[in-house]
Structure formats: structure tokens, C-alpha cells
Write an enzyme that holds these catalytic residues in place. Structure first.
Site, short mmCIF file in Angstrom:
data_model
loop_
_atom_site.label_atom_id
_atom_site.label_comp_id
_atom_site.label_asym_id
_atom_site.label_seq_id
_atom_site.Cartn_x
_atom_site.Cartn_y
_atom_site.Cartn_z
N LYS A 72 0.82 -1.22 0.00
CA LYS A 72 0.00 0.00 0.00
C LYS A 72 0.85 1.27 0.00
O LYS A 72 0.31 2.37 -0.05
CB LYS A 72 -0.93 0.03 1.22
N LYS A 74 2.78 2.16 2.56
CA LYS A 74 2.79 2.67 3.94
C LYS A 74 3.87 1.93 4.74
O LYS A 74 4.18 0.78 4.45
CB LYS A 74 1.44 2.41 4.62
#
Length: 162
Positions: A72, A74
């Protein structure tokens, strides 16, 4: 007031309105599922779990793995195993499962007999495809606190000291 200081004030811990109760057959247990990284576990997470448990009997929390967060884009400050331990320590949480890919949600709903997927309002519309399998509920976020903002504030504070 900084987010860190605000997180410790009474105002940031006020309870949000409960979800409406739905009549159930005798003995029927309702199950809710929510997803997230839960990095820098904070009052917004607690309030989300609390509100879900006001309406549903069981709460399953899917915590994003470090590998999935990398997909993602992140990076969590707190490692996956520690985030799982913190979420499990919350009295409103009954079970934690790993979230390891975007496509697992339909299977999670089916395998765990989920009645509702409940997410923060920042995800409104993103889980609507699950409405054919269960209820999908988007709750207002707790104002004034988010892991992203807390991380940014900590980084700014540390850089200011350097």
C-alpha cells in the site's frame, strides 16, 4: 494545541453517539469486522471499537501486516506483532486476523459469518461491493486525532530538536 497534547484532553475522549440497535432473534450473535493498520494506537481506534461493540456482539479486527502495508506504500512505526498485541488488549476486541491483501475481504466475511463491515468515514464507498454479503457501515472519525497526523507531529518535533 498539538495533537499529542489534545489526545490527552477530556474533549478528545468524549463518546460518540451509539449505533442504533437492531432487534435480533433470541440467542443470535452478531459479528462485525473492521480493517486497519492501527499504528500508534490512539483514542480514535478505541472509540471506533467501542461504538462497534455497542451494536454488535463480537468484533473482529483485521490488522494490516507489514508486508501488506508495503504494498500500500505505507510503513508502520509499530511492528505488526506489537500492533496485534495492542489491538487485542483493547476490551472491545474479540479476535484479530491478519489483513494481507486487498482481495481477502469477501472471504473474511464468509469465513467468519460477518453481519457487518464497519469502517471510518474516510473509507466511505470503498467497501460497498460487500453490501451483497453483509451490512456496510461507515462511522464518523474521532475529530482531531489520526495516526498519520500523530506521526507527522512526532517527526516535526524530533526535527525541531535536532
Amino acid at each position: 494545541m498539538s495533537l499529542i497534547a489534545q489526545a490527552h484532553t477530556f474533549e478528545s475522549t468524549r463518546a460518540l453517539p451509539a449505533l442504533p440497535a437492531v432487534p435480533l432473534a433470541d440467542g443470535e450473535i452478531t459479528i462485525a469486522l473492521t480493517y486497519g493498520t492501527y499504528d500508534l494506537f490512539h483514542i480514535g481506534h478505541v472509540r471506533l471499537f467501542e461504538r462497534i461493540k455497542q451494536r454488535y456482539d463480537r468484533l473482529i479486527v483485521a490488522v494490516s501486516t507489514d508486508e501488506f502495508n508495503a504494498i500500500k506504500g505505507k510503513k508502520a512505526v509499530v511492528p505488526y506483532a506489537d500492533r496485534v498485541a495492542m489491538v487485542l488488549a483493547c476490551r472491545y476486541v474479540d479476535e484479530v486476523i491478519p489483513e494481507s491483501d486487498w482481495g481477502q475481504k469477501e472471504a473474511d466475511v464468509m469465513v467468519h459469518g460477518v453481519d457487518a463491515v464497519v469502517m471510518g468515514s474516510d473509507w466511505t464507498g470503498r467497501f460497498d461491493e460487500l453490501k451483497t454479503l453483509c451490512d456496510v457501515v461507515y462511522l464518523p472519525r474521532t475529530e482531531g486525532v489520526s495516526s498519520t497526523e500523530l506521526k507527522a507531529e512526532v517527526v516535526a518535533t524530533v526535527r525541531g530538536r535536532a
